[in-house]
Write a protein that holds these residues in place. Structure first.
Motif: not given
Ligand SMILES: [Ca+2]
Ligand code: HEC
Ligand code: HEC
Ligand code: HEC
Ligand code: HEC
Ligand SMILES: [Ca+2]
Length: 186
Positions: A82, A84, A91, A97-98, A100-101
């Motif tokens: 993602d 981030d 994460e 969340l891998p 989503s940021q």
């Molecule tokens: Ca993330």
């Protein structure tokens, strides 16, 4: 096209409207938790881990990688799906969340020099008091926010129109309109 739409509606119903309903195809969810037992009961123990934000075929960037590697989770641990700045494994270990940021489900923190702005998406989409209940288009149109939290993008212009205008119209002290009420310095 119609099938795609139906699928989207289905996912929408599960993730936004009926978040507590347990759906009957938990196979991949079980695979994930079996691979990472520490995630049981955490925010990662949720369909959202792989299905939000939906980018392609209802899958987020992490899930697309999972599919590409034929469910060999280990093969994706060193990737930062993602973008981030943290690897998928880092994460997952931190229950972040891998795909989503967002740091937490439905809680988006926009980092800003002025002070970070914390946006509660769930309340803004579901809570009657926020005047948006079910009306995604109040914020999501072609010209405004995409359905993907991206802290690296610059949202100042749009945010100061979309967020501030509604807050002004709401005429409640609970809806912040002053700089320092939205931008909180730690
Ligand atoms: Ca993330
Ligand atoms: C670890 C990631 C992961 C988790 C967790 C996960 N899924 Fe999925 N899901 C996938 C992938 C990858 C596919 C696509 C599989 C394929 O196309 O072969 C998929 C496909 C689906 C589909 C089929 C969509 C279609 O194209 O027909 C549904 C429905 C679905 N998942 C629902 C759920 C639900 C409900 C949960 C929670 C109980 C869940 N998934 C949890 C990764 C995941
Ligand atoms: C009050 C404003 C607002 C409303 C109403 C709203 N959203 Fe959003 N949504 C946002 C913002 C802001 C983001 C982050 C966008 C960004 O960073 O560009 C976002 C992000 C998302 C994401 C991505 C989540 C992630 O993890 O990256 C999804 C999916 C989404 N919205 C779906 C919806 C749906 C479906 C509805 C209606 C039920 C809805 N939103 C209603 C403001 C809103
Ligand atoms: C369509 C109207 C609407 C839009 C668009 C909207 N808000 Fe709100 N927001 C509200 C209302 C109404 C409240 C106060 C709810 C209450 O009375 O408890 C609120 C409260 C808040 C709060 C304080 C309480 C909390 O939930 O933490 C913050 C912070 C906030 N909004 C940020 C934002 C940001 C950032 C955006 C843009 C990405 C945004 N809002 C977009 C209506 C809106
Ligand atoms: C309703 C909430 C809200 C209010 C009120 C608000 N802002 Fe913002 N502001 C945001 C959001 C959301 C962003 C987008 C952050 C991003 O792009 O990641 C932003 C971005 C910015 C940015 C650019 C990002 C940065 O690094 O600082 C500046 C500068 C800024 N705001 C200044 C102000 C000033 C000055 C005021 C008062 C006149 C103000 N804002 C009032 C929500 C708000
Ligand atoms: Ca990452």
């Amino acid at each position: 096209m119609k099938r795609m739409l139906q699928k989207l509606m289905l996912l929408l119903a599960f993730f936004v409207v009926l978040p507590t309903v347990v759906y009957a195809t938990p196979g991949i969810m079980k695979l994930f938790v079996a691979q990472y037992p520490d995630t049981a009961g955490s925010q990662l123990d949720s369909c959202r881990t792989c299905h939000l934000p939906a980018e392609k075929d209802c899958l987020n960037v992490y899930a697309q990688a999972v599919k590409e590697k034929s469910f060999d989770f280990k093969a994706l641990e060193e990737l930062d799906s993602d973008s981030d700045g943290r690897t998928n494994l880092e994460e997952i270990k931190d229950k972040q969340l891998p795909g989503s940021q967002a740091g937490e489900d439905e809680l988006f923190v926009f980092t800003a020099r002025m002070g970070n702005v914390t946006f509660n998406h769930e309340k803004h989409s579901l809570d009657e008091a926020y005047r948006t209940r079910g009306k995604c288009e109040n914020c999501h149109t072609q010209a405004t926010f995409p359905r993907k939290f991206d802290d690296n993008a610059k949202w100042q212009k749009i945010a100061h129109i979309v967020c501030k205008n509604c807050h002004k119209e709401a005429k409640t002290p609970n809806a912040p309109t002053k700089c320092k009420e939205c931008h909180i310095k730690k």
